[in-house]
Design an enzyme around this catalytic site. Structure first.
Site, mmCIF file in Angstrom:
data_model
loop_
_atom_site.group_PDB
_atom_site.id
_atom_site.type_symbol
_atom_site.label_atom_id
_atom_site.label_comp_id
_atom_site.label_asym_id
_atom_site.label_seq_id
_atom_site.Cartn_x
_atom_site.Cartn_y
_atom_site.Cartn_z
ATOM 1 N N ASP A 21 0.492 -11.116 5.997
ATOM 2 C CA ASP A 21 -0.217 -9.848 5.878
ATOM 3 C C ASP A 21 -1.701 -10.138 5.850
ATOM 4 O O ASP A 21 -2.140 -11.142 5.305
ATOM 5 C CB ASP A 21 0.235 -9.031 4.665
ATOM 6 C CG ASP A 21 0.044 -9.742 3.343
ATOM 7 O OD1 ASP A 21 -1.041 -9.584 2.746
ATOM 8 O OD2 ASP A 21 0.974 -10.442 2.905
ATOM 9 N N ASP A 110 1.076 -0.248 -0.770
ATOM 10 C CA ASP A 110 0.681 -1.365 -1.632
ATOM 11 C C ASP A 110 0.254 -0.775 -2.966
ATOM 12 O O ASP A 110 -0.824 -0.201 -3.084
ATOM 13 C CB ASP A 110 -0.461 -2.129 -0.958
ATOM 14 C CG ASP A 110 -1.036 -3.249 -1.823
ATOM 15 O OD1 ASP A 110 -0.568 -3.452 -2.952
ATOM 16 O OD2 ASP A 110 -1.978 -3.915 -1.351
ATOM 17 N N GLU A 112 -0.284 -1.694 -6.885
ATOM 18 C CA GLU A 112 -0.488 -2.805 -7.799
ATOM 19 C C GLU A 112 -1.741 -2.522 -8.623
ATOM 20 O O GLU A 112 -2.395 -1.493 -8.441
ATOM 21 C CB GLU A 112 -0.665 -4.099 -7.007
ATOM 22 C CG GLU A 112 -1.816 -4.026 -6.003
ATOM 23 C CD GLU A 112 -2.062 -5.319 -5.259
ATOM 24 O OE1 GLU A 112 -2.278 -6.331 -5.942
ATOM 25 O OE2 GLU A 112 -2.054 -5.312 -4.013
#
Length: 230
Positions: A21, A110, A112
């Site tokens: 990624d 994503d 986090e």
């Protein structure tokens, strides 16, 4: 992307297809060299929050496709900036859409801790669950696909209160470095991971400097099935 743990070159017991990624931090990428090195898939940063577009996305995304890398876009969540629906729409409109072309993975969320500030963005566990579900529902409405969830077990269990509800809805892309097998967030622990980011300090021909390395949990036909929704 970030995750707790020490970086290693390759986990001892991992099996699966090789992937990476990337974002603008990797600079200019030679995607033909990347593919020739055995990388079969890549997630590429498209957006963040409600206004940020990765400056390399419009170069990386088509170049990966042209080189034969099965690629998908990801969105870095900022749950304190807007609703999940607003960010899902922003993502889908700026690179996160999906097409059944044999080379496009469903978009990834994503979610986090931020680089700085409150790890859970000031949201309660209920608010965080609602935010993620809102993003999921809106993205699926826009694209027809369940978004992949990128997270760590520690963040997820802390900030969602060990919510199990997404495990039946979204594939898991788990981050856990320096281990032979990853810890999984609540819910998915009764199933399995789809992708595993096992280091942030990998190396791949065609990329200068460190890059996140990933495994896909399965053979190429299963990766293509994820790409094509079959």
């Amino acid at each position: 992307m970030t995750a707790a743990g020490l970086a290693v070159a390759s986990p001892a017991q991992a099996q699966g297809l090789a992937g990476i990624d990337v974002s603008h931090y990797q600079g200019s990428i030679n995607w033909t060299s990347v593919r020739n090195a055995g990388i079969q898939f890549a997630y590429i940063k498209a957006t963040e929050g409600t206004s940020y577009k990765d400056p390399q996305f419009n170069t990386n995304y088509p170049a990966a496709h042209a080189a034969g890398v099965i690629r998908g876009a990801y969105h870095f969540a900022r749950p304190n900036a807007s609703s999940g629906a607003v960010q899902a729409n922003y993502f889908a409109s700026n690179g996160g859409a999906w097409s059944a072309d044999n080379l496009t993975l469903p978009g990834a969320l994503d979610i986090e801790a931020p680089p700085s500030g409150a790890a859970c963005y000031g949201l309660s566990t209920t608010q965080m669950r609602n935010w993620i579900q809102d993003f999921h529902n809106t993205y699926k409405s826009r694209t027809g696909r369940d978004p992949v969830i990128y997270t760590t077990a520690s963040w997820w269990n802390s900030c969602t209160g060990s919510w199990t509800g997404m495990a039946t809805q979204s594939p898991l892309w788990v981050a856990h470095w320096g281990v032979s097998s990853p810890n999984l967030p609540a819910g998915w622990s009764s199933t399995t991971w789809t992708c595993w980011q096992y280091t942030d300090s990998g190396s791949v021909p065609g990329i200068s400097g460190a890059v996140d390395r990933n495994y896909f949990n399965g053979a190429r036909d299963r990766l293509l099935a994820l790409a094509n929704n079959t």
